[in-house]
Design an enzyme around this catalytic site. Structure first.
Site: not given
Length: 511
Positions: A232, A235, A254, A288, A394
């Site tokens: 995420s 984090v 990433e 993602c 998101e």
């Protein structure tokens, strides 16, 4: 070899040995389609992480002294096991993270592709010969391993992404401490068993099972030279901020995206609808790179909307082990709540709901799967406004906005780029000028034309810009993250001659 559920909690793999660690707490891995417990695991503590880092640090010098080819030999053993156990491991992936079975198998295939790339690269040329200004000098660019690599990986690609991180790190001469996502610890267990079976030297590869506190203990420790993180944005940004303050330490993160697909007035609608459905609903939108925004030109908007909505209403949600399933469950109950909150936010901000299958009908839930974490597609249209949170935040689920635009490709790109993320995106058009405009000006790391915005290949760069990360996770870019470059210059002459015309004469007061 772990091929079935177990009653006895599984431990960590540290310094070449399986251990229960220092903690007394355990946690369970569950099947998100049924709610059943698959296996239980010891929860890692700071002491367990400390032991793993000590083992990795102690193993580093001996491991780096091996040749690239000798290091890669251990990976070839794993490559063959991944291929031999493709069907079995694909089913385990689908059981543990809820992806439909073709995706579970593809996860394993992607893993062996990455191992193949990393191990094969061991026999390829390394470094560069760089011309010197001075004819009597040779200059080279060489790489050396950074040291201990901390790897934190997500649940949605529980076999592929760990090998994206670890295969390259290990072949390049680093040692590894890995914490897999707690939701997919069974896959983590199997990967650790593969390393053990391959006979990798003690301490080179280490596994600590657990939650975010174990991950934080890895990323925050001064013995870790590089952190490879996929997960995420919240984090990842915390990790990057912490690591960024430590000189010489690197975080390659990433993270997520609010990805968009542009459908222009020159689009082939068959390709456009197919690409959008794949991008929005594969892995239940839990990639993602999943698309949550479809930016469609007014000339084709109504036709696209009708076809997309008809398919979204009929997408097969079901048992991920059945080949007829297109979309499986969400990963866990808390994530179902998160998806609900994003759907509700869109309505609060003025969305007109076109498809609302968030709560599936009883006959849509497979028999014996009532305790699963089921959600269906949620599709809405809304007038674009830069201040709308539903277009910026998101969701990580099957939550899709249709946005109508009028004008040229510049307007479409303005809407597309109006997000804090920049991971993946696609354009569907038969006009090469529109395609090239997207290629050059879309603020993303992964760009596709007349394709879904999912389905990256391991030999290509993978990563994004802005809040989505710094683009290191795959192939050559991952090598940048786990190695240091040394510019090596050697004088072949009996005299010293300097570049830039700098005088090499030494003068004294007697001259």
């Amino acid at each position: 070899m772990s091929q079935h559920t177990t009653a006895q909690p599984s431990g960590h793999y540290i310094g070449g040995e399986w251990t229960d660690g220092s903690g007394s707490e355990t946690f369970a891995s569950e099947n998100p389609a049924t709610g059943e417990t698959l296996s239980t695991f010891q929860r890692g503590t700071e002491d367990d992480v400390d032991a793993a880092l000590e083992a990795a640090e102690n193993a580093f010098e001996k491991w780096r002294s091996l040749s690239y080819i000798d290091r890669a030999e251990y990976l070839w053993e794993i490559y063959h096991e991944l291929r031999d156990r493709h069907e079995e491991l694909g089913e385990i992936v689908s059981k543990e993270c809820g992806k439909e079975i073709s995706e579970g198998k593809a996860d394993v295939t992607e893993a062996w592709h990455m191992v193949e790339w990393a191990a094969g690269n061991a026999r390829h040329p390394h470094g560069d010969v760089v011309p010197s200004e001075v004819a009597g000098k040779d200059a080279y660019m060489r790489r050396k391993p950074r040291g201990v690599i901390g790897c934190i990986t997500p649940w949605n690609f529980p076999v592929a992404i760990p090998f994206w991180h670890m295969a390259i790190a290990l072949v390049e001469g680093n040692t590894v401490v890995w914490k897999p996502a707690e939701q997919t610890s069974w896959c983590g267990q199997i990967i650790a068993e593969m390393f053990e079976d391959a006979g990798i030297p003690d301490g080179v590869f280490n596994l600590v099972q657990g939650y975010g506190d174990a991950g934080a203990a890895i990323t925050d420790d001064g013995r870790v030279d590089t952190v490879l993180f996929t997960g995420s944005a919240e984090v990842g940004h915390e990790i990057a901020g912490t690591v960024g303050g430590e000189p010489g330490k690197l975080a390659a993160c990433e993270m997520g995206g609010k990805n968009g697909i542009i459908v222009t007035e020159e689009a082939d609608l068959d390709i456009a609808v197919h690409s959008a459905i794949m991008s929005s609903f594969k892995t239940t939108g839990q990639r993602c790179v999943s698309s949550e925004r479809l930016i469609v030109h007014t000339d084709v908007y109504d036709a696209f909307k009708e076809r997309f909505v008809d398919l979204a209403e009929d997408i097969a949600v079901g048992d991920p082990l059945e080949e007829s399933t297109f979309m499986g469950p969400a990963i866990e109950a808390d994530h179902v709540k998160k998806i609900r909150s994003h759907n509700e936010l869109a309505v609060e901000e003025g969305a007109e709901v076109l498809v609302d299958r968030f709560e599936l009908e009883a006959d849509e839930i497979p028999e014996g799967h009532a305790e699963g974490h089921w959600v269906g597609p949620f599709v809405y249209e809304i007038e674009y406004d830069t201040d709308l949170r539903c277009l910026k935040e998101e969701c990580f689920g099957p939550h899709v906005a249709l946005l109508e635009y009028d004008g040229d490709i510049d307007r479409a790109l303005e809407i597309h780029n109006d997000t804090p993320y920049g991971l993946a995106g696609a354009i569907v058009s038969e006009d090469y000028r529109q395609l090239n405009a997207f290629r050059d000006r879309a603020e993303i790391g992964l760009a596709y034309a007349n394709l879904p915005c999912i389905g990256a290949e391991v030999q290509l760069p993978f990563g994004g810009v802005k809040k989505s990360g710094n683009g290191y996770p795959s192939a050559r870019e991952a090598i940048e993250a786990v190695t240091e470059r040394t510019a090596w210059t050697m004088n072949n002459s009996e005299e010293i001659e300097m570049a830039q015309g700098l005088s090499a004469d030494i003068t004294t007061n007697e001259d």
